[in-house]
Motif scaffolding. Structure first.
Motif, PDB file in Angstrom:
ATOM      1  N   ALA A 122       0.791  -1.014  -0.064  1.00 17.18           N
ATOM      2  CA  ALA A 122      -0.114  -0.017  -0.154  1.00 17.18           C
ATOM      3  C   ALA A 122       0.949   1.255   0.058  1.00 17.18           C
ATOM      4  N   ILE A 123       0.517   2.122  -0.761  1.00 15.19           N
ATOM      5  CA  ILE A 123       1.309   3.492  -1.182  1.00 15.19           C
ATOM      6  C   ILE A 123       0.370   4.698  -0.994  1.00 15.19           C
ATOM      7  N   ASP A 124       0.778   5.771  -0.635  1.00 17.56           N
ATOM      8  CA  ASP A 124      -0.225   6.912  -0.651  1.00 17.56           C
ATOM      9  C   ASP A 124      -0.461   7.073  -2.034  1.00 17.56           C
ATOM     10  N   ARG A 125      -1.821   7.312  -2.104  1.00 13.82           N
ATOM     11  CA  ARG A 125      -2.283   7.456  -3.808  1.00 13.82           C
ATOM     12  C   ARG A 125      -1.735   8.774  -4.201  1.00 13.82           C
ATOM     13  N   ALA A 126      -1.799   9.875  -3.252  1.00 16.30           N
ATOM     14  CA  ALA A 126      -1.006  10.956  -3.743  1.00 16.30           C
ATOM     15  C   ALA A 126       0.165  10.693  -4.160  1.00 16.30           C
ATOM     16  N   LEU A 127       1.049  10.151  -3.806  1.00 18.55           N
ATOM     17  CA  LEU A 127       2.449   9.886  -4.232  1.00 18.55           C
ATOM     18  C   LEU A 127       2.424   9.047  -5.483  1.00 18.55           C
ATOM     19  N   VAL A 128       1.585   8.068  -5.744  1.00 20.08           N
ATOM     20  CA  VAL A 128       1.500   7.549  -7.046  1.00 20.08           C
ATOM     21  C   VAL A 128       1.232   8.359  -8.091  1.00 20.08           C
ATOM     22  N   GLY A 129      -0.002   9.284  -7.826  1.00 17.70           N
ATOM     23  CA  GLY A 129      -0.510  10.182  -8.785  1.00 17.70           C
ATOM     24  C   GLY A 129       0.611  11.066  -9.144  1.00 17.70           C
ATOM     25  N   GLU A 130       1.313  11.974  -8.182  1.00  9.10           N
ATOM     26  CA  GLU A 130       2.430  12.934  -8.510  1.00  9.10           C
ATOM     27  C   GLU A 130       3.372  12.372  -9.231  1.00  9.10           C
ATOM     28  N   LEU A 131       4.072  11.032  -8.801  1.00  5.06           N
ATOM     29  CA  LEU A 131       4.982  10.456  -9.476  1.00  5.06           C
ATOM     30  C   LEU A 131       4.662  10.429 -11.018  1.00  5.06           C
ATOM     31  N   SER A 132       3.398  10.074 -11.529  1.00  9.39           N
ATOM     32  CA  SER A 132       3.192  10.017 -12.856  1.00  9.39           C
ATOM     33  C   SER A 132       3.044  11.510 -13.538  1.00  9.39           C
ATOM     34  N   ALA A 133       2.631  12.390 -12.627  1.00 10.44           N
ATOM     35  CA  ALA A 133       2.520  13.970 -13.361  1.00 10.44           C
ATOM     36  C   ALA A 133       4.050  14.294 -13.322  1.00 10.44           C
ATOM     37  N   VAL A 134       4.880  13.985 -12.544  1.00  6.47           N
ATOM     38  CA  VAL A 134       6.240  14.522 -12.682  1.00  6.47           C
ATOM     39  C   VAL A 134       6.823  13.789 -13.886  1.00  6.47           C
TER      40      VAL A 134
END
Length: 258
Positions: A122-134
């Motif tokens: 389990a990983i913070d959903r915000a981290l996963v989304g922001e990695l994709s955006a970066v």
């Protein structure tokens, strides 16, 4: 050698640093200062766009420090009939342990062996989304995002499982101030636990493992240990133990099975 191989960047994302290696070039380390009150991963994520500059059109693989990840082992069962049912079971298990915060996590499942336990990550959903955006903003292709434990197991599988005793061993992962300990018994994952670690943990490792064995009520006295260490580790310091060590950074930046 393929174009994708020549244009591949490996990134190890930790709270206090980014480590990058492009192709077979030298390793670059970017120190990061964690800010009080922020998510542990926030400062490293904010340093990532500058680190990715100059790698446009590269394929990027990111390995996340285990301190950003929560794990649970789900015993194999014939009851779940689909991946969705396994995922629901993982969400229930993590929610029971961590409470409402689990609703904000992105959960992935990994098979450890045929008819063996599944590893929920389990990983913070915000981290996963922001990695994709970066990655999109930097013009790179995000090929994979893996927790360190998953990457380590995939790359060390033959060493962890391919032994005369059937693979019983402890996998010990060092990150600043903490250890993740996994016990694999005759090829089957039995337990994953994280604990704080003092500066003397290398000298205390047999005692640490024995305490974990007692806590888990394990009957087997396994003295085979594979350590993923941040720095050097003297494998001869505990004569009664069969200890091997690998570099955390080298493992995080490796591509493919080790």
């Amino acid at each position: 050698m393929s174009l994708l191989w020549r244009n591949h960047l490996s990134v190890s994302l930790c709270a206090e640093r980014l480590v990058l290696r492009a192709n077979k070039a030298k390793t670059d380390t970017v120190p990061v200062q964690v800010r009080a009150g922020d998510a542990e991963w926030r400062a490293a994520l904010e340093a990532l766009p500058a680190a990715l500059a100059g790698f446009r059109n590269f394929e990027v693989s990111i390995v996340l420090a285990d301190q950003f990840v929560r794990y649970a082992l789900l015993p194999w069962s014939a009851a779940p009939k689909s991946e969705e049912q396994w995922l629901a079971l993982a969400r229930h298990r993590l929610g029971a342990v961590h409470g409402a915060a689990a609703a904000e996590w992105d959960i992935k499942l990994t098979e450890t062996a045929p008819r063996g336990p599944r590893l929920a990550c389990a990983i913070d959903r915000a981290l996963v989304g922001e990695l994709s955006a970066v990655a999109a903003a930097a013009g790179v292709r995000l090929a994979s995002v893996q927790p360190f434990l998953v990457a380590a197991f995939n790359r060390l599988k033959s060493r962890l499982l391919g032994t005369p005793d059937g693979g019983s061993c402890w996998l010990v992962i060092e990150e600043p101030g903490r250890l993740t300990l996994c016990f694999i018994q005759r090829g089957a994952w039995i337990a994953i636990r994280s604990r704080r670690a003092g500066r003397d943990w290398r000298a205390m490792l047999p005692e640490i493992i024995e305490r974990e064995r007692a806590f888990l009520a394990l009957s087997e006295h396994c003295t085979r240990v594979l350590v993923c260490a941040q720095g050097s580790f003297d494998t001869e310091q505990h004569a009664a133990w069969h200890t091997n060590a690998v570099s955390y950074s080298e493992l995080a930046l490796a591509r493919g099975d080790a």
